[in-house]
Design a protein around this motif. Structure first.
Motif, PDB file in Angstrom:
ATOM      1  N   GLN A 152       2.190  59.767  25.027  1.00 24.94           N
ATOM      2  CA  GLN A 152       2.745  58.731  25.894  1.00 24.94           C
ATOM      3  C   GLN A 152       4.265  58.868  25.975  1.00 24.94           C
ATOM      4  OE1 GLN A 152       0.951  56.157  27.579  1.00 24.94           O
ATOM      5  NE2 GLN A 152      -0.640  57.619  27.093  1.00 24.94           N
ATOM      6  N   GLN A 175      -2.316  47.756  26.892  1.00 24.40           N
ATOM      7  CA  GLN A 175      -1.890  47.886  25.501  1.00 24.40           C
ATOM      8  C   GLN A 175      -0.941  49.060  25.282  1.00 24.40           C
ATOM      9  OE1 GLN A 175      -5.095  47.831  22.636  1.00 24.40           O
ATOM     10  NE2 GLN A 175      -6.187  46.211  23.720  1.00 24.40           N
ATOM     11  N   ARG A 176      -1.160  50.147  26.026  1.00 19.37           N
ATOM     12  CA  ARG A 176      -0.389  51.368  25.760  1.00 19.37           C
ATOM     13  C   ARG A 176       0.835  51.524  26.649  1.00 19.37           C
ATOM     14  NH1 ARG A 176      -5.026  55.951  24.534  1.00 19.37           N
ATOM     15  NH2 ARG A 176      -6.513  54.558  23.530  1.00 19.37           N
ATOM     16  N   ARG A 177       0.823  50.860  27.806  1.00 15.64           N
ATOM     17  CA  ARG A 177       1.958  51.039  28.717  1.00 15.64           C
ATOM     18  C   ARG A 177       2.601  49.721  29.119  1.00 15.64           C
ATOM     19  NH1 ARG A 177      -0.288  56.170  32.244  1.00 15.64           N
ATOM     20  NH2 ARG A 177      -0.120  57.666  30.551  1.00 15.64           N
TER      21      ARG A 177
END
Length: 340
Positions: free
Chosen positions: A291, A16-18
């Motif tokens: 991030q 989801q984040r990367r």
């Protein structure tokens, strides 16, 4: 050019984040399918891209026939999901550690070779700008031979990162196999190999669970490494750096010292024996809280576009894993372990 049809297996935090957002902004990619054992999670990831959602990756591979997949599952599933994808003719980007065992990693490498597809491992530390700059400085020769080093990677633990919090698979040994060493330690064994263009010859380690409750996986490790070149150093991995996440490396060399990730603004600092100090602002190292683009997705897609095999190959992932497995063997036996 026809877009590369990509599927994601495992829709947790790293996806989801990367993986997903970085695929989404790559002009060469079309996200076509998402797979997760939790149906709502797969559906949530699929909807923004009008993609298909699945709970079984075998079904997804058979029905969608993607060109490439990201494997973002618990560690125990890296090998079966990767091998299934390779057998379906898909290129694979698998999260680190490449696998839970050396035998599994070898089987993954062989499956990719047999099916004529690429296998890349998500060792993103090699691609972070400060690490690229530090490698360039080491290669320049200005510091001379690296004599000793220390490298550390620690944060408060996956409960602050995982979409499942304290109920994350990271804490279930039958799914994760290893804790902080598989999460963070393997990043640093890979990074040291990358920095020094050298292999670890010997490893000694103490690995334990110091503070995380109700789990059998390690939350801290301290290792001593000897490289084939003779350089010696330490590697630490921790899930209990509750205040002050650390992802730093220091090299003491013949002509001075280089500090990487030790300063909030000057990401690389070189201090030479003649008194010269060089400071480089080259961009931050990504953290869980802050991030930045990992570079891994773009590197993987570039391999598929250009037909150039990935630098961070399955073979590289295996070599970095063997250091960590050697560390566990050292702690279990109380002996220094020599790596082949």
């Amino acid at each position: 050019m026809k877009k590369i049809r990509v599927a994601v297996i495992g829709c947790g935090a790293i996806a989801q984040r990367r993986h997903i957002p970085e695929y989404a902004v790559n002009p060469n990619v079309e996200l076509v399918a998402f797979c997760d054992p939790i149906p709502d999670r797969a559906q949530m990831c699929a909807e923004p891209y009008s993609a298909q959602a699945f709970t079984d990756y075998e079904d997804m591979l058979r029905e969608v026939k993607p060109d490439a997949v990201s494997v973002c599952t618990p560690n125990i599933l890296h090998a079966p999901a990767t091998i299934a994808a390779a057998n379906a003719g898909a290129h694979v980007l698998v999260e680190k550690p490449i696998a839970a065992t050396e035998e599994e990693a070898q089987a993954m490498i062989e499956a990719a070779r047999r099916n004529g597809v690429y296998l890349m491992v998500g060792h993103n530390q090699r691609l972070m700008p400060p690490h690229r700059k530090a490698k360039e400085i080491l290669q320049s020769g200005k510091l001379g031979k690296v004599l000793t080093f220390r490298t550390s990677f620690g944060h408060p633990g996956p409960e602050r990162w995982s979409v499942d919090g304290r109920d994350s698979w990271f804490f279930r040994k039958d799914e994760s196999i290893m804790g902080a060493m598989g999460d963070l330690g393997v990043h640093k064994s890979d990074l040291i190999r990358y920095f020094l263009e050298d292999e670890v010859a010997e490893v000694a380690a103490i690995i334990d669970t110091l503070h995380k409750e109700d789990t059998a996986v390690d939350d801290n490790a301290a290792c001593v490494l000897r490289m084939k070149s003779g350089a010696i150093g330490t590697l630490a991995a921790s899930w209990t750096y509750y205040k002050g996440e650390d992802n730093s490396t220091v090299f003491w060399c013949e002509n001075g010292v280089m500090k990487v990730g030790t300063h909030p603004e000057d990401q690389v600092i070189v201090e030479l024996r003649d008194g010269t100090v060089e400071r480089y602002k080259v961009g931050a190292i990504a953290t869980n809280e802050k991030q930045t683009a990992s570079g891994v997705i773009d590197a993987f897609v570039d391999c598929l576009v250009t037909g150039k095999a990935p630098d961070i190959s399955g073979e590289e992932g295996l070599k970095s894993l063997k250091v960590i497995l050697g560390a566990f063997q050292s702690y279990a036996t109380g002996q220094i372990v020599k790596l082949s």
